[in-house]
Design an enzyme around this catalytic site. Structure first.
Site, short mmCIF file in Angstrom:
data_model
loop_
_atom_site.label_atom_id
_atom_site.label_comp_id
_atom_site.label_asym_id
_atom_site.label_seq_id
_atom_site.Cartn_x
_atom_site.Cartn_y
_atom_site.Cartn_z
NE ARG A 164 -3.11 -4.41 1.81
CZ ARG A 164 -3.01 -5.69 2.13
NH1 ARG A 164 -4.08 -6.48 2.08
NH2 ARG A 164 -1.87 -6.19 2.52
CB SER A 238 2.26 -0.91 0.77
OG SER A 238 2.87 -1.85 1.60
CD GLU A 334 -2.02 -0.68 0.52
OE1 GLU A 334 -1.37 -1.60 0.00
OE2 GLU A 334 -1.97 -0.41 1.73
#
Ligand SMILES: Cc1cc2nc3c(=O)[nH]c(=O)nc-3n(C[C@H](O)[C@H](O)[C@H](O)COP(=O)(O)OP(=O)(O)OC[C@H]3O[C@@H](n4cnc5c(N)ncnc54)[C@H](O)[C@@H]3O)c2cc1C
Length: 338
Positions: A164, A238, A334
């Site tokens: 990520r 998320s 994130e």
């Protein structure tokens, strides 16, 4: 190039958070970026690059010039003996691109179906789902430098993809406007079926060798059942990355919390399920102001209606503190907090 003033960004972020952009410029191609760079006022101003707004938390009005990337077009660049090379403009919807490649008979992106946002943002956090990351299919991208106005083609090494993560979240953040992305879809197609949810579908349907279209449909159905649709409940997917720890750290945590969900990684490290830890701290369904923790998946923070960015961040910090207090692990958000 279209320059607009005083634009509400609420419809442009999937969390539905309120914020106003003093100046917003729609970018239709490399030439538009160069016009911004050469513009007397815009050229000097700080910039923020916006795609579909599905991985950002807006906490305030934006004094920066917002560059809304709307570069269009999808094409087959080249068919090689061992792969199809496909390209899309950064402003194309990611899921539409995945669906288009499948319709053309070029499989390889089906596990990444239904991820919201644009093609141009996909390399920024090296999107991933169900056993595939963007870097596994990446060929190259075109970008325009916001300081020099120069167009460049960047390969995987410069993009520095990680979990990520990429250079576009660090040294190249708001410096490089990605305008086109090229992906390599290997031939022959090799399905990626290792994820538990997909294995379950194979078991339930009795289909041992699914087609790319079947995997695409399964991934869509699994995601719809698990994640809130931003069209009805504001969210950014998320909210925290799954932390990666050493085997020693993991053993230590298992000693205290034997139930902790964890996945060994090929390099010997261990990924811990952040959602499980948040749930274990009792956060599922909890609320701060109008920001809440999704009832079906503790990793997702949601807008219960009229939430503001500071409420989301207050909730996020409270979760970080309680997870740290219990597990000694610092969760990292994130989405990009603006
Ligand atoms: C319901 C839901 C499910 C999700 N599931 C997943 C998932 O399974 N896996 C996953 O990885 N992510 C997931 N996400 C997160 C998100 O979809 C991805 O990160 C997506 O790539 C963001 O795209 P965007 O166009 O909305 O980017 P934005 O939110 O607009 O921007 C994100 C970042 O990228 C930068 N950026 C955007 N466009 C460009 C560009 N053209 N050039 C340079 N920088 C740019 C922005 O400045 C910002 O820093 C999910 C989000 C939601 C809401």
């Amino acid at each position: 190039m279209q320059i607009e003033s005083g634009i509400s960004l609420k419809p442009y972020n999937t969390f539905g958070l309120p914020a106003v952009a003093r100046t917003l410029v729609r970018i239709g191609g490399d030439a538009d970026v160069r016009r911004v760079v050469d513009h007397a006022e815009l050229g000097r101003a700080a910039k923020f690059i916006l795609g579909g707004g599905s991985n950002i938390v807006l906490t305030r009005d934006m004094p920066q010039v917002v560059l809304k990337v709307e570069v269009r077009g999808m094409r087959l660049v080249e068919e090689r003996a061992d792969a199809w090379i496909v390209e899309a403009g950064a402003g194309e919807n990611w899921h539409d691109f995945v669906a288009w490649t499948l319709q053309q008979g070029w499989p390889g992106l089906e596990n990444l179906a239904l991820i919201p946002g644009t093609v141009g943002a996909a390399p920024v956090q090296n999107i991933g789902a169900y056993g595939i990351e963007l870097k596994d299919r990446f060929e190259a991208l075109d970008a325009v430098d916001l300081v020099t106005g120069r167009s460049v083609t960047l390969g995987a090494a410069i993009c520095a993809f990680g979990y990520r993560d990429s250079a576009f979240k660090h040294s190249l953040a708001n410096r490089s406007v990605i305008t086109r992305v090229r992906l390599r879809l290997p031939k022959p197609w090799q399905p990626v079926l290792g994820y538990l949810d997909i294995a379950r579908r194979m078991h339930d349907t009795g289909i041992a060798a699914p087609t790319p279209q079947q995997v695409f449909e399964w991934v869509g159905a699994i995601r719809r059942a698990k994640l809130p649709d931003p069209a009805t409940i504001g969210n950014a997917g998320s909210f925290f990355k799954n932390p990666v720890v050493t085997p020693e750290q993991c053993r230590d945590i298992i000693g205290r919390d034997p139930e902790i969900v964890h996945y060994p990684l090929p390099d010997g490290s261990v990924k811990l399920a952040a959602g499980w830890m948040i749930d274990a701290c009792g956060w599922k369904g909890k609320t701060v102001g109008q920001a809440g923790v999704y009832e079906k998946q503790a990793l997702v923070l949601v807008n219960r209606g009229g939430a503001i960015g500071s409420e989301v961040m207050t909730l996020a910090r409270a979760i970080q503190e309680s997870v740290y207090g219990r597990f000694g692990i610092r969760l990292e958000p994130e989405p990009v907090v603006v």
